[in-house]
Design an enzyme around this catalytic site. Structure first.
Site, PDB file in Angstrom:
ATOM      1  N   LYS A 177       0.872  -1.181   0.000  1.00  0.00           N
ATOM      2  CA  LYS A 177       0.000   0.000   0.000  1.00  0.00           C
ATOM      3  C   LYS A 177       0.902   1.222   0.000  1.00  0.00           C
ATOM      4  O   LYS A 177       2.035   1.159   0.484  1.00  0.00           O
ATOM      5  CB  LYS A 177      -0.876   0.009   1.254  1.00  0.00           C
ATOM      6  CG  LYS A 177      -2.118   0.843   1.129  1.00  0.00           C
ATOM      7  CD  LYS A 177      -3.270   0.104   0.483  1.00  0.00           C
ATOM      8  CE  LYS A 177      -4.421   1.041   0.190  1.00  0.00           C
ATOM      9  NZ  LYS A 177      -5.608   0.335  -0.306  1.00  0.00           N
ATOM     10  N   ASP A 202      -7.015   4.305  -4.579  1.00  0.00           N
ATOM     11  CA  ASP A 202      -7.662   4.198  -3.266  1.00  0.00           C
ATOM     12  C   ASP A 202      -8.259   5.589  -3.035  1.00  0.00           C
ATOM     13  O   ASP A 202      -8.455   6.348  -4.010  1.00  0.00           O
ATOM     14  CB  ASP A 202      -6.648   3.791  -2.173  1.00  0.00           C
ATOM     15  CG  ASP A 202      -7.315   3.438  -0.844  1.00  0.00           C
ATOM     16  OD1 ASP A 202      -7.906   2.361  -0.743  1.00  0.00           O
ATOM     17  OD2 ASP A 202      -7.269   4.255   0.094  1.00  0.00           O
TER      18      ASP A 202
HETATM   19  P1  NDP Z   1     -12.942   7.785  -2.858  1.00  0.00           P
HETATM   20  O1  NDP Z   1     -11.868   8.780  -2.678  1.00  0.00           O
HETATM   21  O2  NDP Z   1     -13.498   7.560  -4.212  1.00  0.00           O
HETATM   22  O3  NDP Z   1     -14.177   8.100  -1.895  1.00  0.00           O
HETATM   23  C1  NDP Z   1     -14.016   8.165  -0.520  1.00  0.00           C
HETATM   24  C2  NDP Z   1     -15.324   8.617   0.092  1.00  0.00           C
HETATM   25  O4  NDP Z   1     -15.214   8.564   1.496  1.00  0.00           O
HETATM   26  C3  NDP Z   1     -15.681  10.041  -0.242  1.00  0.00           C
HETATM   27  O5  NDP Z   1     -17.067  10.190  -0.234  1.00  0.00           O
HETATM   28  C4  NDP Z   1     -15.037  10.809   0.902  1.00  0.00           C
HETATM   29  O6  NDP Z   1     -15.599  12.080   1.140  1.00  0.00           O
HETATM   30  C5  NDP Z   1     -15.296   9.884   2.044  1.00  0.00           C
HETATM   31  N1  NDP Z   1     -14.256  10.079   3.075  1.00  0.00           N
HETATM   32  C6  NDP Z   1     -12.917  10.032   2.907  1.00  0.00           C
HETATM   33  N2  NDP Z   1     -12.272  10.272   4.070  1.00  0.00           N
HETATM   34  C7  NDP Z   1     -13.251  10.487   4.961  1.00  0.00           C
HETATM   35  C8  NDP Z   1     -13.244  10.796   6.338  1.00  0.00           C
HETATM   36  N3  NDP Z   1     -12.087  10.937   7.026  1.00  0.00           N
HETATM   37  N4  NDP Z   1     -14.451  10.911   6.947  1.00  0.00           N
HETATM   38  C9  NDP Z   1     -15.608  10.745   6.261  1.00  0.00           C
HETATM   39  N5  NDP Z   1     -15.667  10.465   4.947  1.00  0.00           N
HETATM   40  C10 NDP Z   1     -14.518  10.342   4.320  1.00  0.00           C
HETATM   41  O7  NDP Z   1     -12.378   6.428  -2.250  1.00  0.00           O
HETATM   42  P2  NDP Z   1     -12.861   4.936  -2.504  1.00  0.00           P
HETATM   43  O8  NDP Z   1     -14.338   4.921  -2.689  1.00  0.00           O
HETATM   44  O9  NDP Z   1     -11.983   4.354  -3.517  1.00  0.00           O
HETATM   45  O10 NDP Z   1     -12.462   4.259  -1.110  1.00  0.00           O
HETATM   46  C11 NDP Z   1     -13.366   4.221  -0.004  1.00  0.00           C
HETATM   47  C12 NDP Z   1     -12.911   3.149   0.978  1.00  0.00           C
HETATM   48  O11 NDP Z   1     -12.923   1.870   0.308  1.00  0.00           O
HETATM   49  C13 NDP Z   1     -11.505   3.299   1.548  1.00  0.00           C
HETATM   50  O12 NDP Z   1     -11.478   2.778   2.860  1.00  0.00           O
HETATM   51  C14 NDP Z   1     -10.671   2.409   0.639  1.00  0.00           C
HETATM   52  O13 NDP Z   1      -9.479   1.974   1.269  1.00  0.00           O
HETATM   53  C15 NDP Z   1     -11.640   1.259   0.446  1.00  0.00           C
HETATM   54  N6  NDP Z   1     -11.396   0.415  -0.719  1.00  0.00           N
HETATM   55  C16 NDP Z   1     -11.355   0.955  -1.977  1.00  0.00           C
HETATM   56  C17 NDP Z   1     -11.162   0.129  -3.071  1.00  0.00           C
HETATM   57  C18 NDP Z   1     -11.224   0.638  -4.468  1.00  0.00           C
HETATM   58  O14 NDP Z   1     -11.215  -0.180  -5.395  1.00  0.00           O
HETATM   59  N7  NDP Z   1     -11.333   1.939  -4.699  1.00  0.00           N
HETATM   60  C19 NDP Z   1     -10.905  -1.299  -2.911  1.00  0.00           C
HETATM   61  C20 NDP Z   1     -11.065  -1.786  -1.544  1.00  0.00           C
HETATM   62  C21 NDP Z   1     -11.267  -0.932  -0.507  1.00  0.00           C
HETATM   63  P3  NDP Z   1     -14.809  13.424   0.712  1.00  0.00           P
HETATM   64  O15 NDP Z   1     -15.060  13.576  -0.742  1.00  0.00           O
HETATM   65  O16 NDP Z   1     -15.427  14.480   1.539  1.00  0.00           O
HETATM   66  O17 NDP Z   1     -13.363  13.188   1.054  1.00  0.00           O
END
Ligand code: NDP
Length: 449
Positions: free
Chosen positions: A129, A169
């Protein structure tokens, strides 16, 4: 205390003593090691080989300076990282996160989880990572491009199709992967498609990769429900997040006949009693890169609430945390269950605290832990690597079918191990044992690694 319990306690003490300032890493190690004791008891060779001590130590960590200029020619310095955790079963594989909260503890926790998750997919990928404390929010495309180029100017020496294959991510989506790939190609002067996954479709990306984590999460939930003779039809679902994972989780949940009533970002959440309008969320988040508070402009009957925690107070049958780590603490878990929630499946990584997970298990609800439930993204990334080596592109349907098969297999594997080790509904234990077994066996076979 049994011998193996003592062994796990000793390793946890070692982790704390070595890195006392890494709580996220410590917690994930505690979750994994604490749940595999029954397996260690039956397999004492791993204690003798000091397997746990090896696994909690990353094979390599790289940290580096990233210097870039904003549109006003002001210079900024960020910190870049890559944690290469374990390469026993394949090249390091795992995403890059760009978010101001990024630090070594968070990346080590994510890399550690990734090792077992990747093992569970049954594909040949190790775990890693990386990322940076850079915040893409509010930056222009040109600023993001300059940052990505500066980041890759150092990272390129540590990655490669047979070495380490990063992906996206939080904060790293298709745009960022494109800029990173362009810079890698320029420096290497070679078209190594499989050096990054999550690429655009015009330059080696795989159909279904964008949807894979969210879709995979729902395939996992469907498998859990099938086993209980239940379906998603007519269920009320609460989702957090409005990013890549959340959007495609909402889409698939709706296709399965469920009603999704919430989504959120880091400022607050929306509640739409008639069901989330996904076209509006995509417009706000994917096209305009805006804030979820704008949702009420598209759906005046919906409510917007400041703050994220409140989302877990919304009555639902199924909760899908898809934003970030530690979103659901013990109080939120209690509230969910008191309001009738019967299923929690994790789209995000470690969205539930350890105390919340213990509460789900005690309450006997169905719980799909992250490393199993959200493995669809990395699985399709590995399929992207396969297509790149074959120089072929599979159809959307073909990749989607494979994804369904992989998620069903992960579920069955976790369930089988949970049954074998005496706690049939405990998929935390089942997934951890299933993931651990393969990596430990491969490490033992490879000698002193
Ligand atoms: P994105 O950046 O596309 O979206 C993240 C979302 O979570 C946004 O809506 C963001 O809001 C919100 N967010 C981020 N940080 C915080 C916080 N501290 N508090 C509240 N909301 C928050 O990321 P992904 O959708 O790709 O990833 C989301 C999760 O899924 C993560 O934990 C990631 O590790 C996990 N994941 C992702 C994979 C992938 O294929 N993308 C695979 C497996 C797991 P804002 O816009 O306000 O920041």
């Amino acid at each position: 205390m049994s011998d193996m319990k003592q062994y796990v306690e000793d390793v946890l003490a070692l982790v704390k003593q070595r890195d006392p300032d890494q709580p996220e890493f410590y917690n994930t190690v505690r979750e994994v090691l604490g749940s595999i004791i029954p397996f260690l008891e039956k397999n004492p060779q791993y204690k003798a080989a000091k397997m746990l001590e090896r696994m909690v130590e990353p094979e390599r960590i790289v940290t580096f300076r990233v210097v870039w200029q904003d549109d006003n020619n002001e210079t900024h310095i960020n910190r870049g990282y890559r944690v290469q955790m374990n390469s026993a079963i394949g090249p390091y594989k795992g995403g890059l996160r760009f978010h101001p909260s990024v630090n070594l503890s968070i990346l080590k926790f994510l890399a550690f989880e990734q090792v077992f998750k990747n093992s569970l997919t049954s594909l040949p990928i190790g775990g890693g990572k990386g990322g940076s404390d850079f915040d893409p929010k509010g930056k222009s495309d040109n600023e993001v491009m300059r940052f990505c180029q500066a980041f890759m100017t150092e990272l390129y020496r540590h990655i490669g199709p047979h070495v380490d294959v990063p992906a996206g991510d939080i904060g790293v989506g298709g745009r960022e992967i494109g800029y990173l790939f362009g810079q890698y190609k320029r420096i290497r002067d070679a078209y190594d498609s499989a050096v990054l996954t999550g690429k655009g479709l015009t330059y080696g990306g795989s159909l279904t990769r964008t949807e894979a984590t969210g879709y995979g999460l729902l395939y996992f939930v469907k498998n859990m429900l099938d086993d209980k003779g239940d379906t998603l039809q007519g269920k009320t679902v609460v989702v957090s997040g409005a990013g890549n994972v959340a959007i495609y989780a909402i889409q698939k949940a709706q296709e399965f006949g469920a009603k999704v009533v919430t989504c959120s970002d880091s400022n607050g959440y929306v509640y739409d009693s008639e069901g989330i309008d996904l076209a509006a969320v995509k417009k706000i988040k994917e096209v305009n890169r805006g804030r979820i508070s704008e949702y009420v402009k598209y759906r005046p009957n919906a409510e917007y609430h400041e703050g994220c925690r409140g989302v877990w107070g919304v009555k639902c049958d199924i909760a899908l945390p898809c934003a970030t780590q530690s979103e659901i603490d013990l109080d939120s878990a209690k509230l969910l269950i008191a309001n009738g929630c019967k299923v929690v499946a994790e789209g995000a990584n470690m969205p539930s605290t350890l105390e919340a997970i213990e509460y789900y298990l005690q309450s006997k609800i169905l719980f799909g832990p992250a490393k199993a439930a959200n493995a669809g993204g990395v699985a399709v990334s590995a399929l992207e690597m396969s297509q790149n080596s074959e120089r072929l592109s599979w159809t959307f349907e073909e990749v989607d079918e494979r994804l369904k098969g992989i998620m069903a297999n992960i579920y069955r594997n976790a369930k089988k191990n949970a049954e074998e080790y005496g706690d049939p509904d405990n998929l935390v234990m089942g997934a951890n044992i299933a993931g651990f077994k393969k990596v430990a066996e491969a490490m033992l076979a490879q000698g002193m690694v």
